[in-house]
Design an enzyme around this catalytic site. Structure first.
Site, PDB file in Angstrom:
ATOM      1  N   GLN A 250       0.903  -1.151   0.084  1.00  0.00           N
ATOM      2  CA  GLN A 250       0.176   0.036  -0.046  1.00  0.00           C
ATOM      3  C   GLN A 250       0.886   1.279  -0.183  1.00  0.00           C
ATOM      4  O   GLN A 250       0.365   2.341  -0.698  1.00  0.00           O
ATOM      5  CB  GLN A 250      -0.986  -0.142   1.353  1.00  0.00           C
ATOM      6  CG  GLN A 250      -1.989  -1.509   1.226  1.00  0.00           C
ATOM      7  CD  GLN A 250      -2.872  -1.340  -0.158  1.00  0.00           C
ATOM      8  OE1 GLN A 250      -3.020  -0.200  -0.806  1.00  0.00           O
ATOM      9  NE2 GLN A 250      -3.548  -2.437  -0.255  1.00  0.00           N
ATOM     10  N   HIS A 253       1.857   3.029  -3.305  1.00  0.00           N
ATOM     11  CA  HIS A 253       0.772   3.563  -4.240  1.00  0.00           C
ATOM     12  C   HIS A 253       1.220   5.267  -4.269  1.00  0.00           C
ATOM     13  O   HIS A 253       0.993   6.052  -5.177  1.00  0.00           O
ATOM     14  CB  HIS A 253      -0.512   3.566  -3.485  1.00  0.00           C
ATOM     15  CG  HIS A 253      -1.433   2.533  -3.862  1.00  0.00           C
ATOM     16  ND1 HIS A 253      -1.905   2.430  -5.270  1.00  0.00           N
ATOM     17  CD2 HIS A 253      -1.680   1.448  -3.320  1.00  0.00           C
ATOM     18  CE1 HIS A 253      -2.387   1.335  -5.316  1.00  0.00           C
ATOM     19  NE2 HIS A 253      -2.573   0.474  -4.111  1.00  0.00           N
ATOM     20  N   GLU A 315      -8.695   2.594   5.528  1.00  0.00           N
ATOM     21  CA  GLU A 315      -9.378   2.342   4.183  1.00  0.00           C
ATOM     22  C   GLU A 315      -9.156   0.870   3.990  1.00  0.00           C
ATOM     23  O   GLU A 315     -10.307   0.123   3.638  1.00  0.00           O
ATOM     24  CB  GLU A 315      -8.503   2.690   3.063  1.00  0.00           C
ATOM     25  CG  GLU A 315      -8.932   2.696   1.586  1.00  0.00           C
ATOM     26  CD  GLU A 315      -8.100   3.052   0.673  1.00  0.00           C
ATOM     27  OE1 GLU A 315      -8.371   3.020  -0.565  1.00  0.00           O
ATOM     28  OE2 GLU A 315      -6.877   3.625   1.011  1.00  0.00           O
ATOM     29  N   HIS A 316      -8.076   0.389   4.032  1.00  0.00           N
ATOM     30  CA  HIS A 316      -7.810  -1.199   4.105  1.00  0.00           C
ATOM     31  C   HIS A 316      -7.305  -1.791   5.526  1.00  0.00           C
ATOM     32  O   HIS A 316      -6.365  -0.963   6.176  1.00  0.00           O
ATOM     33  CB  HIS A 316      -6.557  -1.652   3.095  1.00  0.00           C
ATOM     34  CG  HIS A 316      -6.896  -1.106   1.769  1.00  0.00           C
ATOM     35  ND1 HIS A 316      -6.143   0.131   1.483  1.00  0.00           N
ATOM     36  CD2 HIS A 316      -7.231  -1.560   0.622  1.00  0.00           C
ATOM     37  CE1 HIS A 316      -6.277   0.221   0.098  1.00  0.00           C
ATOM     38  NE2 HIS A 316      -6.876  -0.749  -0.436  1.00  0.00           N
ATOM     39  N   ASP A 345      -7.392  -5.215  -4.200  1.00  0.00           N
ATOM     40  CA  ASP A 345      -7.074  -4.277  -4.957  1.00  0.00           C
ATOM     41  C   ASP A 345      -7.433  -4.652  -6.573  1.00  0.00           C
ATOM     42  O   ASP A 345      -7.527  -3.780  -7.299  1.00  0.00           O
ATOM     43  CB  ASP A 345      -5.565  -3.827  -4.958  1.00  0.00           C
ATOM     44  CG  ASP A 345      -5.175  -3.220  -3.738  1.00  0.00           C
ATOM     45  OD1 ASP A 345      -6.362  -2.625  -3.032  1.00  0.00           O
ATOM     46  OD2 ASP A 345      -4.112  -3.080  -3.309  1.00  0.00           O
ATOM     47  N   HIS A 404     -52.882  18.459   6.454  1.00  0.00           N
ATOM     48  CA  HIS A 404     -52.524  16.980   6.399  1.00  0.00           C
ATOM     49  C   HIS A 404     -53.474  16.394   6.896  1.00  0.00           C
ATOM     50  O   HIS A 404     -54.108  15.031   6.442  1.00  0.00           O
ATOM     51  CB  HIS A 404     -50.918  16.733   7.254  1.00  0.00           C
ATOM     52  CG  HIS A 404     -49.935  17.206   6.635  1.00  0.00           C
ATOM     53  ND1 HIS A 404     -49.416  18.324   5.903  1.00  0.00           N
ATOM     54  CD2 HIS A 404     -49.023  16.391   6.291  1.00  0.00           C
ATOM     55  CE1 HIS A 404     -48.506  18.509   5.895  1.00  0.00           C
ATOM     56  NE2 HIS A 404     -47.850  17.297   5.723  1.00  0.00           N
TER      57      HIS A 404
END
Length: 414
Positions: A250, A253, A315-316, A345, A404
């Site tokens: 990761q 990235h 995230e992960h 992924d 109403h």
């Protein structure tokens, strides 16, 4: 990577849990100018930016023709095609299992309620084309929209590699634009002479894409604002080399990737740091990321480690299989030693477009429900109206809404 324990680790968790994205006002102003220019200037403005930022040649079309898309299949290997087909099948199966179902039921005699599932009419899928071409993002954004039944699916990606075009062609994409950045988001949100606007924009991108999505969010649906990649790996026992490999995967990235290992074992913490350092030695981006934003947090206990993991909302998120139900906040969960995060992924099936910045506090990753409307339905006959009328009129009058109540009573007179 930093190794923190005790009070230092607890303070780091608190700080990291509040890592909400804040943006440079000057950059926001620049993006706002681009969005406004495309919104008012249409194709002329969009072409200016595409020539300047996206490498679009003078006289070239922004739209990739269907012939070019099909030709790209011939430019990639048979092995690549098989990999795309395998990944696409898994992503499609998973999206089909996620798809909500319509239903209609009697809540009491004479009153039926239900829900209808209606796809959005159009979506714009953004696939980054910067540091690495990401054909996998085409699969992850387009296939759930297809499963949802969205009739018009457009893709934008700057400088698309043959692999990106081939992936799009293999899953049936016919509308593809070689544009990117804020200008592509603005074109999808507001439309130009050659690109009709869409109902929703999905997919990750750089800071210009993210800020443009923020700018247009009140005029066009978006999935969420995604920042740099994140990993939170929580384990007190396990294979240090496996854990380190996910952190490095990761980290590569983005130099801004956030890589966190949470454990109650000092021994394992030190082993993971050593392996991660060794593995990143020849990977410049991962090495930079781990040095800048890599941290190992040593908790007092396994229970505290899991509590910290939820506070971080990564995230992960990787945890041992037995801890799956302890994880409350995560973009996606990866269980056990052999579930490398790279599986998610690319090819295991769940989506890789995931929330960052602790957005996992309130939502998970991109999924098929991002591409549908769930519309509620109700139907009463006279008998059903008579039964529920006292409840409705009493509540309406309690709120001072006499009209109403009258709308119910007038029907009971007939």
């Amino acid at each position: 990577m930093k190794l923190l324990s005790g009070e230092e680790a607890a303070k780091a968790v608190l700080s990291l849990a509040h890592r909400y994205e804040s943006f440079d006002p000057a950059l926001e102003s620049t993006v706002a100018g681009i969005v406004k220019h495309v919104r008012t200037g249409g194709d002329a403005a969009l072409l200016d930016y595409a020539h300047k930022f996206d490498g679009l040649a003078q006289g070239a079309s922004m739209r990739v023709s269907e012939q070019e898309l099909q030709a790209a299949i011939g430019m990639v290997s048979a092995d690549f095609i098989r990999a795309i087909e395998t990944a696409a099948k898994n992503i499609r199966n998973f999206a089909e299992w996620q798809l909500p179902r319509p239903w209609f039921r009697s809540i009491h005699p004479g009153l039926r309620v239900g829900q209808a599932i209606r796809p959005l009419e159009s979506v714009g899928c953004y696939a980054p084309g910067g540091r690495y071409p990401l054909p996998s993002t085409v699969l992850m954004t387009v296939i759930p929209a297809q499963v949802a039944g969205v009739p018009r699916i457009a893709v934008a990606s700057p400088r698309p590699a043959p692999e990106t075009l081939a992936a799009a062609a293999l899953i049936g994409v016919t509308e593809f634009y070689r544009i990117g950045g804020s200008q592509a988001i603005a074109a999808f949100a507001y439309g130009t002479e050659s690109i009709p606007r869409v109902n929703k924009i999905v997919g990750p991108g750089n800071i210009y894409v993210t800020l443009a999505k923020k700018q247009v969010a009140f005029d066009c649906g978006i999935d969420f604002l995604a920042g740099p990649t994140e990993i939170v790996y929580c384990a007190t026992e396990g294979n240090a080399e496996f854990i380190a490999s996910d952190l490095v995967a990761q980290a590569e990235h983005d130099p801004e990737a956030l890589c966190i290992f949470v454990t109650a074992s000092t021994r394992l913490a030190k082993a993971v740091v050593k392996h991660a350092t060794d593995m990143a030695k020849d990977n410049p981006i991962a090495k930079q990321s781990l040095a800048a934003r890599g941290v190992v947090l040593v908790a007092k206990s396994r229970k505290q480690a899991l509590e910290w993991t939820n506070e971080l909302g990564g995230e992960h998120v990787s945890v041992p299989s037995e801890d799956v139900y302890a994880v409350k906040c995560a973009g996606s969960i990866f269980l056990g030693d052999y579930t490398a995060q790279s599986l998610g992924d690319y090819a295991s099936g769940p989506n890789h477009t995931l929330p960052t910045g602790n957005v996992a506090r309130y939502r998970g990753g991109l999924n098929v429900m991002d591409f549908v409307r769930i519309i509620t339905i109700q139907e009463a006959n006279r008998k059903g109206l008579e039964k529920i009328a006292p409840t409705v009129t009493l509540l309406a009058e309690a709120e001072g809404l006499k009209g109403h109540a009258a709308s119910v009573r007038v029907r009971l007179k007939k």
